[in-house]
Design a protein around this motif. Structure first.
Motif, short mmCIF file in Angstrom:
data_model
loop_
_atom_site.label_atom_id
_atom_site.label_comp_id
_atom_site.label_asym_id
_atom_site.label_seq_id
_atom_site.Cartn_x
_atom_site.Cartn_y
_atom_site.Cartn_z
N ILE A 13 5.89 18.44 -2.64
CA ILE A 13 6.98 19.42 -2.52
C ILE A 13 8.01 19.19 -3.63
CG2 ILE A 13 6.74 19.60 -0.01
CD1 ILE A 13 9.18 17.75 0.23
N GLN A 14 8.93 20.15 -3.72
CA GLN A 14 10.02 20.04 -4.70
C GLN A 14 11.24 19.40 -4.05
OE1 GLN A 14 7.93 20.99 -7.63
NE2 GLN A 14 10.11 21.11 -8.13
N GLU A 15 11.99 18.75 -4.87
CA GLU A 15 13.25 18.15 -4.42
C GLU A 15 14.10 19.19 -3.71
OE1 GLU A 15 15.37 16.40 -7.64
OE2 GLU A 15 16.97 15.60 -6.38
N GLY A 16 14.67 18.80 -2.58
CA GLY A 16 15.53 19.71 -1.84
C GLY A 16 14.84 20.41 -0.67
N GLU A 17 13.52 20.40 -0.65
CA GLU A 17 12.78 21.03 0.44
C GLU A 17 12.78 20.15 1.67
OE1 GLU A 17 9.57 23.42 -2.42
OE2 GLU A 17 8.89 22.37 -0.64
N ARG A 36 7.01 3.22 5.91
CA ARG A 36 6.87 3.84 4.58
C ARG A 36 6.35 2.77 3.62
NH1 ARG A 36 11.90 6.64 2.57
NH2 ARG A 36 12.65 4.62 1.93
N GLN A 37 5.36 3.18 2.84
CA GLN A 37 4.78 2.28 1.86
C GLN A 37 4.94 2.90 0.49
OE1 GLN A 37 0.64 1.39 2.51
NE2 GLN A 37 0.49 0.08 0.74
N GLU A 38 5.65 2.21 -0.39
CA GLU A 38 5.83 2.69 -1.76
C GLU A 38 4.70 2.14 -2.61
OE1 GLU A 38 9.76 2.17 -3.21
OE2 GLU A 38 10.69 2.92 -1.38
N PRO A 39 4.38 2.83 -3.70
CA PRO A 39 3.25 2.39 -4.56
C PRO A 39 3.40 0.93 -4.97
CG PRO A 39 4.02 4.56 -5.24
CD PRO A 39 4.99 4.09 -4.20
N GLY A 40 2.34 0.16 -4.79
CA GLY A 40 2.35 -1.24 -5.20
C GLY A 40 3.06 -2.18 -4.24
N ASP A 83 11.99 9.61 -1.84
CA ASP A 83 11.25 9.66 -0.57
C ASP A 83 9.74 9.59 -0.79
OD1 ASP A 83 13.56 12.18 0.64
OD2 ASP A 83 13.63 10.00 0.91
N THR A 84 9.32 9.68 -2.03
CA THR A 84 7.89 9.63 -2.36
C THR A 84 7.27 8.34 -1.84
OG1 THR A 84 8.09 11.05 -4.30
CG2 THR A 84 6.25 9.50 -4.28
N LEU A 108 3.22 11.51 0.51
CA LEU A 108 4.25 12.48 0.16
C LEU A 108 4.67 12.29 -1.29
CD1 LEU A 108 6.48 14.59 0.79
CD2 LEU A 108 7.93 12.67 1.52
N THR A 109 4.68 13.40 -2.03
CA THR A 109 5.17 13.38 -3.41
C THR A 109 6.29 14.41 -3.50
OG1 THR A 109 2.97 12.84 -4.23
CG2 THR A 109 4.59 13.61 -5.84
N VAL A 110 7.46 13.94 -3.92
CA VAL A 110 8.60 14.83 -4.09
C VAL A 110 8.88 14.94 -5.58
CG1 VAL A 110 11.00 15.31 -3.50
CG2 VAL A 110 9.53 14.09 -1.88
N HIS A 111 8.74 16.14 -6.11
CA HIS A 111 8.94 16.37 -7.55
C HIS A 111 10.40 16.72 -7.84
CE1 HIS A 111 4.59 16.40 -8.17
NE2 HIS A 111 4.51 17.12 -7.06
N PRO A 112 10.94 16.14 -8.93
CA PRO A 112 12.33 16.44 -9.29
C PRO A 112 12.48 17.89 -9.73
CG PRO A 112 11.42 14.72 -10.71
CD PRO A 112 10.33 15.16 -9.80
#
Lengths: 112, 118
Positions: A13-17, A36-40, A83-84, A108-112
């Motif tokens: 999704i896009q930032e703000g959604e 929540r698990q962040e990459p690495g 939040d990604t 979840l991927t949040v794009h700027p």
């Protein structure tokens, strides 16, 4: 066997959604947790919900435990790139003490 | 200070080799766990120790052998590595252990060991 099914598996999704992630089971759980698990990195606990119908808020994150204690949801308002990550729900086994059963996760991927 | 630490962070090895992963926690917790996370990000418990005693042993091949020299350490030794063992292995710890079906306390995870078997 207690299973936890998460949906969707992927969310971009896009930032703000706003977004909602679901965690469902046919079994009753005494409690459910969200990690929540962040990459690495390893998973980090966000919240534990214990009472049916309970709603907990953590800044822009709202967690709800279903009345029948078979499902839970995570709602994020105004998502940010930070939040990604991988969101995991988990619940305690009703047969093996100390054992957590995890859902398959939502990436979840949040794009700027 | 790192609460739960694992070494190594990356491990690349050949099929058939034997390797060990080490885990240490400085939280004073009584219970430690090993999890395996596959390529689809599914996280599954392998073993759990409470005060150096094995309490959870899921359906894991005998090639995997955990050892807990004291309650702050839980190591995982893997014999005769196979391609399917490639995954990320997480160590975790929690304060205590509760009865089945009861409120589950917080588990603290290490950063993971990325194992690649060639």
């Amino acid at each position: 066997t207690q299973l936890l099914e998460q949906s969707p598996q992927f969310l971009s999704i896009q930032e703000g959604e706003n977004l909602t992630v679901y965690c469902n089971s046919s079994s009753v759980f005494s409690s459910l947790q969200w990690y929540r698990q962040e990459p690495g990195e390893g998973p980090v606990l966000l919240v534990t919900v214990v009472t049916g119908g309970e709603v907990k808020k953590l800044k822009r994150l709202t967690f709800q435990f279903g009345d029948a204690r078979k499902d839970s949801s995570l709602h994020i308002t105004a998502a940010q790139p930070g939040d990604t990550g991988l969101y995991l729900c988990a619940g305690p086994s009703d047969t093996s003490y100390g054992k957590l059963t995890f859902g398959q996760g939502t990436i979840l991927t949040v794009h700027p | 200070d790192t609460a739960v630490s694992q070494t190594p962070k990356y491990l690349v090895t050949q099929m058939g080799n034997d390797k060990s992963i080490k885990c240490e926690q400085n939280l004073g917790h009584d219970t430690m766990y090993w999890y395996k996370q596959d390529s689809k990000k599914f996280l599954k418990i392998m073993f759990s120790y409470n005060n150096k005693e094995l309490i959870i042993n899921e359906t894991v091949p005998n090639r995997f052998s955990p050892k807990s020299p004291d309650k702050a350490h839980l190591n995982l030794h893997i014999n005769s590595l196979e391609l399917g063992d490639s995954a990320v292995y997480f160590c975790a710890s929690s304060q205590g252990i509760l009865l089945a079906g009861e409120f589950q306390e917080t588990q603290y995870f290490g950063p993971g060991t990325r194992l690649l078997v060639l």
